[in-house]
Write a protein that holds these residues in place. Structure first.
Motif, PDB file in Angstrom:
ATOM      1  N   PRO A 195       0.811  -1.220   0.000  1.00 50.30           N
ATOM      2  CA  PRO A 195       0.000   0.000   0.000  1.00 50.30           C
ATOM      3  C   PRO A 195       0.846   1.274   0.000  1.00 50.30           C
ATOM      4  CG  PRO A 195       0.037  -0.971   2.190  1.00 50.30           C
ATOM      5  CD  PRO A 195       0.722  -1.946   1.292  1.00 50.30           C
ATOM      6  N   PHE A 196       0.238   2.365  -0.459  1.00 50.61           N
ATOM      7  CA  PHE A 196       0.898   3.669  -0.417  1.00 50.61           C
ATOM      8  C   PHE A 196       1.128   4.080   1.040  1.00 50.61           C
ATOM      9  CE2 PHE A 196       0.462   8.293   0.084  1.00 50.61           C
ATOM     10  CZ  PHE A 196       1.507   8.715  -0.717  1.00 50.61           C
ATOM     11  N   ASP A 197       2.285   4.684   1.288  1.00 53.16           N
ATOM     12  CA  ASP A 197       2.628   5.129   2.640  1.00 53.16           C
ATOM     13  C   ASP A 197       3.224   6.527   2.538  1.00 53.16           C
ATOM     14  OD1 ASP A 197       3.702   5.608   5.175  1.00 53.16           O
ATOM     15  OD2 ASP A 197       4.199   3.503   5.501  1.00 53.16           O
ATOM     16  N   ALA A 198       2.462   7.531   2.983  1.00 51.73           N
ATOM     17  CA  ALA A 198       2.924   8.916   2.897  1.00 51.73           C
ATOM     18  C   ALA A 198       4.205   9.124   3.691  1.00 51.73           C
ATOM     19  CB  ALA A 198       1.827   9.860   3.401  1.00 51.73           C
ATOM     20  N   LYS A 199       4.336   8.415   4.818  1.00 50.07           N
ATOM     21  CA  LYS A 199       5.554   8.545   5.609  1.00 50.07           C
ATOM     22  C   LYS A 199       6.785   8.112   4.812  1.00 50.07           C
ATOM     23  CE  LYS A 199       3.958   8.103  10.402  1.00 50.07           C
ATOM     24  NZ  LYS A 199       4.149   7.357  11.674  1.00 50.07           N
ATOM     25  N   ALA A 200       6.631   7.032   4.042  1.00 42.80           N
ATOM     26  CA  ALA A 200       7.767   6.527   3.266  1.00 42.80           C
ATOM     27  C   ALA A 200       8.160   7.508   2.172  1.00 42.80           C
ATOM     28  CB  ALA A 200       7.418   5.167   2.652  1.00 42.80           C
ATOM     29  N   THR A 201       7.179   8.057   1.456  1.00 42.23           N
ATOM     30  CA  THR A 201       7.496   8.981   0.362  1.00 42.23           C
ATOM     31  C   THR A 201       8.092  10.289   0.877  1.00 42.23           C
ATOM     32  OG1 THR A 201       5.229   9.852   0.371  1.00 42.23           O
ATOM     33  CG2 THR A 201       5.696   8.030  -1.124  1.00 42.23           C
ATOM     34  N   LEU A 202       7.764  10.666   2.121  1.00 41.62           N
ATOM     35  CA  LEU A 202       8.319  11.887   2.706  1.00 41.62           C
ATOM     36  C   LEU A 202       9.647  11.646   3.423  1.00 41.62           C
ATOM     37  CD1 LEU A 202       5.019  13.430   4.116  1.00 41.62           C
ATOM     38  CD2 LEU A 202       6.441  14.405   2.313  1.00 41.62           C
TER      39      LEU A 202
ATOM     40  N   LEU B 200      16.164  -7.294   0.473  1.00 37.34           N
ATOM     41  CA  LEU B 200      14.813  -7.322  -0.090  1.00 37.34           C
ATOM     42  C   LEU B 200      13.930  -6.288   0.608  1.00 37.34           C
ATOM     43  CD1 LEU B 200      12.572  -8.407  -1.847  1.00 37.34           C
ATOM     44  CD2 LEU B 200      12.288 -10.324  -0.250  1.00 37.34           C
ATOM     45  N   TYR B 201      14.050  -6.193   1.903  1.00 36.60           N
ATOM     46  CA  TYR B 201      13.279  -5.190   2.658  1.00 36.60           C
ATOM     47  C   TYR B 201      13.594  -3.784   2.148  1.00 36.60           C
ATOM     48  CZ  TYR B 201      11.695  -2.343   6.612  1.00 36.60           C
ATOM     49  OH  TYR B 201      11.078  -1.383   7.384  1.00 36.60           O
ATOM     50  N   ASP B 202      14.885  -3.491   1.999  1.00 34.27           N
ATOM     51  CA  ASP B 202      15.275  -2.155   1.525  1.00 34.27           C
ATOM     52  C   ASP B 202      14.754  -1.891   0.116  1.00 34.27           C
ATOM     53  OD1 ASP B 202      16.627  -1.752   3.901  1.00 34.27           O
ATOM     54  OD2 ASP B 202      18.597  -2.278   3.075  1.00 34.27           O
ATOM     55  N   GLY B 203      14.786  -2.909  -0.736  1.00 26.19           N
ATOM     56  CA  GLY B 203      14.292  -2.743  -2.096  1.00 26.19           C
ATOM     57  C   GLY B 203      12.802  -2.473  -2.143  1.00 26.19           C
ATOM     58  N   LEU B 204      12.025  -3.190  -1.333  1.00 24.40           N
ATOM     59  CA  LEU B 204      10.573  -2.977  -1.287  1.00 24.40           C
ATOM     60  C   LEU B 204      10.244  -1.599  -0.719  1.00 24.40           C
ATOM     61  CD1 LEU B 204       9.418  -6.496  -0.038  1.00 24.40           C
ATOM     62  CD2 LEU B 204       9.134  -5.550  -2.335  1.00 24.40           C
ATOM     63  N   ARG B 205      10.983  -1.192   0.298  1.00 19.14           N
ATOM     64  CA  ARG B 205      10.767   0.139   0.872  1.00 19.14           C
ATOM     65  C   ARG B 205      11.084   1.228  -0.154  1.00 19.14           C
ATOM     66  NH1 ARG B 205       7.278   0.782   4.994  1.00 19.14           N
ATOM     67  NH2 ARG B 205       7.971  -0.182   6.953  1.00 19.14           N
ATOM     68  N   ALA B 206      12.141   1.015  -0.957  1.00 18.20           N
ATOM     69  CA  ALA B 206      12.504   2.006  -1.966  1.00 18.20           C
ATOM     70  C   ALA B 206      11.416   2.123  -3.033  1.00 18.20           C
ATOM     71  CB  ALA B 206      13.836   1.624  -2.615  1.00 18.20           C
ATOM     72  N   LEU B 207      10.823   1.001  -3.435  1.00 14.97           N
ATOM     73  CA  LEU B 207       9.728   1.035  -4.409  1.00 14.97           C
ATOM     74  C   LEU B 207       8.505   1.735  -3.814  1.00 14.97           C
ATOM     75  CD1 LEU B 207       9.888  -2.534  -6.008  1.00 14.97           C
ATOM     76  CD2 LEU B 207      10.483  -0.362  -7.082  1.00 14.97           C
ATOM     77  N   GLN B 208       8.220   1.441  -2.556  1.00 11.41           N
ATOM     78  CA  GLN B 208       7.092   2.088  -1.880  1.00 11.41           C
ATOM     79  C   GLN B 208       7.317   3.587  -1.764  1.00 11.41           C
ATOM     80  OE1 GLN B 208       6.665   1.426   2.395  1.00 11.41           O
ATOM     81  NE2 GLN B 208       4.482   0.956   2.097  1.00 11.41           N
ATOM     82  N   LYS B 209       8.543   3.966  -1.496  1.00 12.62           N
ATOM     83  CA  LYS B 209       8.909   5.370  -1.309  1.00 12.62           C
ATOM     84  C   LYS B 209       8.760   6.182  -2.593  1.00 12.62           C
ATOM     85  CE  LYS B 209      12.838   7.982   0.569  1.00 12.62           C
ATOM     86  NZ  LYS B 209      14.216   7.830   1.120  1.00 12.62           N
ATOM     87  N   SER B 210       9.046   5.561  -3.729  1.00 11.43           N
ATOM     88  CA  SER B 210       9.009   6.292  -5.000  1.00 11.43           C
ATOM     89  C   SER B 210       7.703   6.127  -5.753  1.00 11.43           C
ATOM     90  CB  SER B 210      10.170   5.820  -5.891  1.00 11.43           C
ATOM     91  OG  SER B 210      10.094   4.425  -6.125  1.00 11.43           O
TER      92      SER B 210
ATOM     93  N   ASP C  72       7.979  13.196  12.054  1.00  9.77           N
ATOM     94  CA  ASP C  72       6.566  13.052  11.718  1.00  9.77           C
ATOM     95  C   ASP C  72       5.851  14.400  11.697  1.00  9.77           C
ATOM     96  OD1 ASP C  72       7.022  10.439  11.604  1.00  9.77           O
ATOM     97  OD2 ASP C  72       5.824   9.856  13.348  1.00  9.77           O
ATOM     98  N   ASP C  73       4.927  14.553  10.773  1.00  6.89           N
ATOM     99  CA  ASP C  73       4.041  15.708  10.697  1.00  6.89           C
ATOM    100  C   ASP C  73       2.750  15.185  10.084  1.00  6.89           C
ATOM    101  OD1 ASP C  73       2.556  17.947   9.952  1.00  6.89           O
ATOM    102  OD2 ASP C  73       4.379  19.164   9.727  1.00  6.89           O
ATOM    103  N   LYS C  74       1.759  14.882  10.930  1.00 12.41           N
ATOM    104  CA  LYS C  74       0.549  14.205  10.461  1.00 12.41           C
ATOM    105  C   LYS C  74      -0.224  15.026   9.435  1.00 12.41           C
ATOM    106  CE  LYS C  74      -0.108  11.320  14.539  1.00 12.41           C
ATOM    107  NZ  LYS C  74      -1.027  10.930  15.639  1.00 12.41           N
ATOM    108  N   VAL C  75      -0.224  16.357   9.601  1.00 20.12           N
ATOM    109  CA  VAL C  75      -0.947  17.201   8.635  1.00 20.12           C
ATOM    110  C   VAL C  75      -0.280  17.115   7.267  1.00 20.12           C
ATOM    111  CG1 VAL C  75      -1.633  19.556   8.068  1.00 20.12           C
ATOM    112  CG2 VAL C  75      -1.770  18.761  10.443  1.00 20.12           C
ATOM    113  N   GLU C  76       1.060  17.266   7.283  1.00 16.77           N
ATOM    114  CA  GLU C  76       1.800  17.192   6.027  1.00 16.77           C
ATOM    115  C   GLU C  76       1.601  15.830   5.366  1.00 16.77           C
ATOM    116  OE1 GLU C  76       6.344  17.946   4.341  1.00 16.77           O
ATOM    117  OE2 GLU C  76       6.033  17.218   6.375  1.00 16.77           O
ATOM    118  N   GLU C  77       1.622  14.770   6.182  1.00 13.61           N
ATOM    119  CA  GLU C  77       1.461  13.427   5.635  1.00 13.61           C
ATOM    120  C   GLU C  77       0.084  13.247   5.024  1.00 13.61           C
ATOM    121  OE1 GLU C  77       2.349  10.991   8.960  1.00 13.61           O
ATOM    122  OE2 GLU C  77       4.419  11.711   9.115  1.00 13.61           O
ATOM    123  N   PHE C  78      -0.958  13.806   5.675  1.00 13.92           N
ATOM    124  CA  PHE C  78      -2.311  13.694   5.135  1.00 13.92           C
ATOM    125  C   PHE C  78      -2.428  14.446   3.817  1.00 13.92           C
ATOM    126  CE2 PHE C  78      -6.536  15.581   4.635  1.00 13.92           C
ATOM    127  CZ  PHE C  78      -7.310  14.437   4.564  1.00 13.92           C
ATOM    128  N   MET C  79      -1.924  15.680   3.791  1.00 13.56           N
ATOM    129  CA  MET C  79      -2.007  16.490   2.572  1.00 13.56           C
ATOM    130  C   MET C  79      -1.193  15.848   1.444  1.00 13.56           C
ATOM    131  SD  MET C  79      -4.028  18.913   3.255  1.00 13.56           S
ATOM    132  CE  MET C  79      -3.736  19.971   1.828  1.00 13.56           C
TER     133      MET C  79
END
Length: 708
Positions: free
Chosen positions: A24-31, A97-107, A182-189
């Motif tokens: 799933p998409f994760d705003a925390k990861a992309t930020l 593998l964990y790092d690779g999956l996190r990198a895909l999720q992040k981008s 963490d910044d929950k407002v920024e993550e939501f937006m």
């Protein structure tokens, strides 16, 4: 890990069914947040548009298959310190593998679908692994993008990716978000914006991929019945031509202006090779197929992406056009040849692929074979069918039988590395079966051809005895045995010591001569004149050796040996000289009397001034090095002279086996009913059907040799 272990649901590999992971998409990861929650996902079964289906069925399946990435990565160490939560249950995974999956999720701009072998195949189910192997090609070909995970980012990585981006106009993202709190407002937006933008941004890309899928479904590149096998070693895309032609891509003046700060490119070329071709990823077996069949490929380092073609073009430009050596350049060129051949439905023989991948590694030794089956032009048969329940020796002997049947020759069992063969009893590896896990770069130069060209030797003659027929009845119950027939020639009574690995060929030639002289009781015609000629031969070779290994040839000063006439009619002298060179100047050229005269009449010191003579000089040096390196001088009971592999022993016998173009060395087991295969050998006077002629005259006898 507190969660219960995940239980895989059944899968029907025979119908082309696979599992795809959805993260799933994760705003925390992309930020770039530091404290991410656990990595979660779901596994769902999908049907691939496999090429054995009718066109309408392939189109239907293609339309139902979601857009997904196939992850190509290094498994790394066996430890699994991380986990992914699948439907509330845990699957342990490696750090890489964990790092690779996190990198895909992040981008990703939204959820991301991924196929990764360690997760999408139940690794504990050997039957499933064997069946899914046959679908790997379809998986990587059907993926919208094959992502090569190189590892976390670095300052050097950013510099290299920036250079690649500027030189090739790749227009890729070349930086990672800075880690923040963490910044929950920024993550939501951010999540709201990215999801909306992602839907729009992915549209054109998915449309383009859909068009490619439809085109490929109509005329699939993976349709085995419509492909051409590259038998001709000089054909376009042949792996035997790698390096003979340089790619013609050139950056524009505008692009070069953007990278002028990198100076003469020496440092950046070394940096690029460290990040790419010297990365562990390039030494893996499976990556050849993963990239070879892919429609689109990109490298990922941290959060940075770069297309395969941009990296390939840049490395070739630096290496060939600018003349700046890029370490490991052959690794990417060979993979590009396989990619291009695949896209034009031209497949390489399995034997070529295995030779080209001789330096690559696989955690599972059977994968040295299985990882290449999807790329080969050979027809699938019972010898090649994947089965992880078989021993390594059984798998390797089966593929070797395939090569023997395909070539009607025993040559495929010759020319492989023998030092370091596995002694693991569970492998059950027959002596006549090569250990395909060994790095063949460490093997002596093979006497038999490795590119399917005709052999320059013909020890077994030219009639029916030059062919070998595999006995089908031994392929299953008695797979360890190889039934052969041939002619016994002689046994080895003297052998030189192997010597140091880095010993120069001049020193080795002198050592060989000392062994030869100590074996005078077995030799004829070893007169004082012959001894002088032999000393002269070694003195000349010593000069060649000094020239070859010198780092500053302009300072060389040779002491010219006293000129001694080379006796043209002496068998011992001729045998020793020919043995030093294996009776050849190269793998395609036999040694002639004119060649010998030129070798001993050329002064390495005087040849510096002539480019043509320097070319000849280098050719002679290379021939001496190939003839002597990792070999031992042998003398037989009847005074025959030759060279043997390092694993040979005194008492071993020399035979000419029907179907083999060179003599071989065998070692009799105690029961005297079977033999161990030691390796190929050069035996002067028996490289050109002489044993066959002597058998016809009744001098030598034919017999059976059961190799085990």
């Amino acid at each position: 890990m507190s969660k219960s272990m995940y239980t895989y649901q059944p899968i029907d590999s025979s119908q082309g069914e696979i599992r795809i992971l959805t993260v799933p998409f994760d705003a925390k990861a992309t930020l770039g947040r530091v404290n991410l929650g656990p990595l979660k996902g779901t596994l769902k079964n999908y049907l691939l548009p496999i090429t054995t289906l009718a066109r309408a069925q392939r189109l239907l399946r293609a339309s139902q298959l979601p857009f997904f990435h196939a992850l190509s990565y290094v498994w790394g160490e066996d430890t699994k310190p991380q986990e992914i939560i699948i439907d509330g249950e845990s699957i342990p995974i490696t750090q890489n593998l964990y790092d690779g999956l996190r990198a895909l999720q992040k981008s990703a701009y939204g959820l991301v679908r991924v196929w990764a072998d360690a997760l999408c195949i139940c690794q504990d189910d050997l039957a499933e692994r064997s069946a899914q192997i046959m679908l790997m090609r379809e998986v990587y070909h059907s993926a919208s993008m094959v992502v090569i995970w190189l590892g976390p980012n670095s300052d050097e990585g950013r510099r290299a990716f920036k250079f690649l981006n500027n030189l090739t106009h790749a227009d890729q993202i070349i930086d990672d978000p800075v880690a923040t709190e963490d910044d929950k407002v920024e993550e939501f937006m951010w999540g709201t914006v990215v999801r909306s933008f992602g839907t729009v941004a992915r549209g054109p890309f998915r449309m383009a991929h859909a068009v490619d899928q439809i085109s490929d479904t109509i005329t699939p590149a993976g349709l085995d019945s419509k492909v051409e096998i590259l038998i001709d070693p000089d054909a376009e895309y042949s792996l035997n031509l790698i390096g003979s032609e340089s790619p013609d891509w050139r950056p524009s003046a505008k692009r070069l202006e953007k990278v002028k700060d990198e100076g003469d490119f020496l440092e950046i070329a070394d940096l690029i090779s460290c990040i790419f071709t010297q990365n562990d990823w390039f030494s893996r077996m499976w990556v050849v197929q993963e990239v070879g069949v892919a429609s689109s490929v990109q490298f990922q380092l941290g959060g940075m992406n770069m297309y395969w073609d941009s990296v390939f073009d840049t490395m070739c430009y630096l290496h060939f056009t600018r003349g700046i050596p890029v370490k490991g350049i052959r690794r990417i060129i060979s993979m590009q040849s396989i990619r291009r051949g695949w896209s034009e439905r031209r497949r390489h023989p399995l034997q070529d692929l295995m030779r080209e991948c001789r330096y690559r590694k696989a955690t599972e030794p059977r994968d040295k074979i299985y990882s290449l089956l999807g790329l080969m032009g050979d027809h699938m048969n019972e010898y090649l069918q994947p089965d992880y329940t078989k021993s390594v020796g059984n798998v390797y002997s089966n593929v070797t039988r395939h090569f023997l049947a395909q070539s009607e020759s025993l040559d495929p069992i010759c020319g492989w590395q023998t030092i370091g063969r596995s002694t693991d009893s569970t492998w059950e590896l027959p002596s006549w079966t090569p250990d395909y896990t060994l790095d063949q770069e460490n093997a002596p130069a093979p006497l038999t051809p490795v590119d399917r060209r005709p052999s320059i030797y013909s020890a077994a003659g030219y009639d029916h005895r030059s062919k070998f027929q595999v006995r089908a009845d031994l392929a299953h119950a008695e797979w360890r045995k190889l039934q052969t027939r041939g002619i016994y020639i002689d046994s080895i009574t003297r052998l030189s010591n192997p010597g140091p690995e880095k010993e120069d060929f001049g020193t080795k030639a002198t050592r060989w001569l000392s062994v030869l002289l100590l074996a005078q009781e077995f030799l004829k015609e070893l007169t004082d004149d012959v001894r002088k000629s032999l000393d002269y031969v070694c003195s000349v070779i010593s000069n060649y050796s000094s020239y070859h290994y010198s780092t500053d040839r302009s300072t060389l000063q040779f002491k010219s040996p006293e000129k001694v006439p080379i006796l043209s009619e002496n068998n011992t002298l001729d045998a020793f000289t020919q043995t030093l060179l294996l009776g050849r100047l190269s793998s395609r050229d036999r040694l002639t009397r004119d060649d010998i005269d030129e070798i001993f009449n050329m002064n390495p010191l005087m040849a510096f001034s002539s480019s043509k003579e320097c070319e000849h000089l280098d050719k002679f040096c290379h021939a001496f090095e190939e003839g002597l390196k990792r070999r031992r001088l042998l003398v037989t009971e009847n005074g025959l002279i030759g060279s043997a592999p390092q694993t040979a022993e005194e008492g071993d016998i020399i035979c000419v086996l029907y179907g083999c173009s060179v003599p071989v060395i065998l070692r009799k087991f105690q029961d005297e009913s079977s033999y161990e295969f030691v390796g190929e050998c050069y035996l002067h006077g028996f490289m050109d059907a002489e044993a066959i002629a002597l058998h016809i005259r009744g001098v030598l006898e034919e017999q059976e040799f059961v190799l085990v």
